[in-house]
Design a protein around this motif. Structure first.
Motif, PDB file in Angstrom:
ATOM      1  N   HIS A  51     -44.052  59.519  24.436  1.00 24.87           N
ATOM      2  CA  HIS A  51     -44.086  60.001  25.819  1.00 24.87           C
ATOM      3  C   HIS A  51     -43.772  61.495  25.897  1.00 24.87           C
ATOM      4  O   HIS A  51     -42.986  62.019  25.104  1.00 24.87           O
ATOM      5  CB  HIS A  51     -43.056  59.257  26.681  1.00 24.87           C
ATOM      6  CG  HIS A  51     -43.256  57.777  26.713  1.00 24.87           C
ATOM      7  ND1 HIS A  51     -42.340  56.935  27.272  1.00 24.87           N
ATOM      8  CD2 HIS A  51     -44.246  56.973  26.257  1.00 24.87           C
ATOM      9  CE1 HIS A  51     -42.756  55.679  27.168  1.00 24.87           C
ATOM     10  NE2 HIS A  51     -43.901  55.682  26.546  1.00 24.87           N
ATOM     11  N   SER A  52     -44.366  62.164  26.863  1.00 26.83           N
ATOM     12  CA  SER A  52     -44.014  63.539  27.258  1.00 26.83           C
ATOM     13  C   SER A  52     -44.192  64.573  26.147  1.00 26.83           C
ATOM     14  O   SER A  52     -43.425  65.529  26.045  1.00 26.83           O
ATOM     15  CB  SER A  52     -42.578  63.599  27.800  1.00 26.83           C
ATOM     16  OG  SER A  52     -42.431  62.708  28.886  1.00 26.83           O
ATOM     17  N   SER A  68     -51.573  50.689  16.951  1.00 32.53           N
ATOM     18  CA  SER A  68     -51.493  49.437  17.704  1.00 32.53           C
ATOM     19  C   SER A  68     -50.110  49.233  18.320  1.00 32.53           C
ATOM     20  O   SER A  68     -49.093  49.665  17.774  1.00 32.53           O
ATOM     21  CB  SER A  68     -51.827  48.252  16.796  1.00 32.53           C
ATOM     22  OG  SER A  68     -50.883  48.118  15.763  1.00 32.53           O
ATOM     23  N   ARG A  69     -50.120  48.584  19.465  1.00 34.45           N
ATOM     24  CA  ARG A  69     -48.902  48.147  20.161  1.00 34.45           C
ATOM     25  C   ARG A  69     -47.940  49.285  20.496  1.00 34.45           C
ATOM     26  O   ARG A  69     -46.724  49.126  20.436  1.00 34.45           O
ATOM     27  CB  ARG A  69     -48.195  47.062  19.349  1.00 34.45           C
ATOM     28  CG  ARG A  69     -48.998  45.801  19.208  1.00 34.45           C
ATOM     29  CD  ARG A  69     -48.311  44.754  18.339  1.00 34.45           C
ATOM     30  NE  ARG A  69     -49.060  43.518  18.322  1.00 34.45           N
ATOM     31  CZ  ARG A  69     -50.054  43.254  17.478  1.00 34.45           C
ATOM     32  NH1 ARG A  69     -50.421  44.153  16.584  1.00 34.45           N
ATOM     33  NH2 ARG A  69     -50.686  42.110  17.527  1.00 34.45           N
ATOM     34  N   ASN A  70     -48.493  50.436  20.832  1.00 33.56           N
ATOM     35  CA  ASN A  70     -47.686  51.586  21.230  1.00 33.56           C
ATOM     36  C   ASN A  70     -47.756  51.787  22.737  1.00 33.56           C
ATOM     37  O   ASN A  70     -48.731  51.402  23.377  1.00 33.56           O
ATOM     38  CB  ASN A  70     -48.220  52.859  20.552  1.00 33.56           C
ATOM     39  CG  ASN A  70     -48.143  52.776  19.053  1.00 33.56           C
ATOM     40  OD1 ASN A  70     -47.070  52.847  18.484  1.00 33.56           O
ATOM     41  ND2 ASN A  70     -49.289  52.605  18.407  1.00 33.56           N
ATOM     42  N   SER A  71     -46.748  52.436  23.276  1.00 34.85           N
ATOM     43  CA  SER A  71     -46.778  52.944  24.639  1.00 34.85           C
ATOM     44  C   SER A  71     -47.012  54.452  24.530  1.00 34.85           C
ATOM     45  O   SER A  71     -46.160  55.171  23.990  1.00 34.85           O
ATOM     46  CB  SER A  71     -45.454  52.650  25.343  1.00 34.85           C
ATOM     47  OG  SER A  71     -45.430  53.282  26.602  1.00 34.85           O
ATOM     48  N   SER A  77     -52.322  64.984  26.291  1.00 32.55           N
ATOM     49  CA  SER A  77     -53.436  64.143  25.850  1.00 32.55           C
ATOM     50  C   SER A  77     -52.829  62.967  25.086  1.00 32.55           C
ATOM     51  O   SER A  77     -51.896  63.164  24.294  1.00 32.55           O
ATOM     52  CB  SER A  77     -54.376  64.958  24.948  1.00 32.55           C
ATOM     53  OG  SER A  77     -55.514  64.218  24.613  1.00 32.55           O
ATOM     54  N   GLY A  78     -53.350  61.769  25.289  1.00 29.49           N
ATOM     55  CA  GLY A  78     -52.769  60.584  24.654  1.00 29.49           C
ATOM     56  C   GLY A  78     -53.022  60.541  23.159  1.00 29.49           C
ATOM     57  O   GLY A  78     -52.110  60.654  22.353  1.00 29.49           O
ATOM     58  N   LYS A  92     -50.773  50.644  25.312  1.00 23.68           N
ATOM     59  CA  LYS A  92     -50.713  51.038  26.720  1.00 23.68           C
ATOM     60  C   LYS A  92     -50.865  52.547  26.725  1.00 23.68           C
ATOM     61  O   LYS A  92     -49.967  53.265  26.275  1.00 23.68           O
ATOM     62  CB  LYS A  92     -49.382  50.630  27.349  1.00 23.68           C
ATOM     63  CG  LYS A  92     -49.178  49.144  27.415  1.00 23.68           C
ATOM     64  CD  LYS A  92     -47.818  48.803  28.002  1.00 23.68           C
ATOM     65  CE  LYS A  92     -47.590  47.310  27.974  1.00 23.68           C
ATOM     66  NZ  LYS A  92     -46.242  46.963  28.454  1.00 23.68           N
ATOM     67  N   ILE A  93     -52.010  53.026  27.210  1.00 22.89           N
ATOM     68  CA  ILE A  93     -52.327  54.462  27.202  1.00 22.89           C
ATOM     69  C   ILE A  93     -52.524  54.881  28.661  1.00 22.89           C
ATOM     70  O   ILE A  93     -53.605  54.727  29.225  1.00 22.89           O
ATOM     71  CB  ILE A  93     -53.592  54.734  26.354  1.00 22.89           C
ATOM     72  CG1 ILE A  93     -53.409  54.157  24.942  1.00 22.89           C
ATOM     73  CG2 ILE A  93     -53.892  56.228  26.310  1.00 22.89           C
ATOM     74  CD1 ILE A  93     -54.666  54.153  24.103  1.00 22.89           C
ATOM     75  N   ASN A  94     -51.455  55.366  29.284  1.00 26.72           N
ATOM     76  CA  ASN A  94     -51.453  55.571  30.732  1.00 26.72           C
ATOM     77  C   ASN A  94     -50.876  56.924  31.137  1.00 26.72           C
ATOM     78  O   ASN A  94     -49.970  57.444  30.489  1.00 26.72           O
ATOM     79  CB  ASN A  94     -50.621  54.473  31.407  1.00 26.72           C
ATOM     80  CG  ASN A  94     -51.121  53.088  31.074  1.00 26.72           C
ATOM     81  OD1 ASN A  94     -52.319  52.843  31.038  1.00 26.72           O
ATOM     82  ND2 ASN A  94     -50.206  52.186  30.813  1.00 26.72           N
TER      83      ASN A  94
END
Length: 124
Positions: A51-52, A68-71, A77-78, A92-94
């Protein structure tokens, strides 16, 4: 926690037949959260909170990466992929500011990302 690095939180540079795993970390407020490179280098990036960062995950040149299975949220940029072969699933790519996932070819080299069955890719 891996945080506040000017260059990158984690940098991996592997060679053929090497493999590594980055798992269960909290990675935030770095220039690049995870940056990986290396010819036919195998890496698993799973169950992390990314994050961030300016860029959450950057995959460069000929890597075989499982993401896989990351937030992966609230980065500039993700995920950015450059001429590599990642498999990206169940993430979860949000709410990343620029892109959720961006793929690019570098100097006519192949970029072959497999993006499948992610939990969510929204608000990017």
């Amino acid at each position: 926690m891996i945080a506040d690095h000017k260059e990158g939180g984690i940098l991996t540079w592997g060679v053929r037949e090497n493999s590594s795993k980055i798992m269960k970390n909290k990675i935030e407020r770095n220039s690049i959260g995870i940056h990986t490179m290396g010819e036919e280098y195998k890496l698993r990036v799973c169950q992390n909170q990314i994050h961030s960062n300016k860029i959450g995950i950057k995959v460069g040149l000929a890597c075989e990466v499982e993401i896989s299975r990351n937030s992966i949220c609230e980065n500039g940029s993700g995920i950015e992929v450059y001429s590599s072969f990642p498999v990206i699933y169940l993430n979860k790519i949000n709410k990343n500011k620029e892109n959720g996932i961006a793929t690019r070819s570098y100097k006519r080299m192949i970029c072959s990302a497999k993006i499948k069955k992610n939990v969510s890719i929204t608000g990017n």
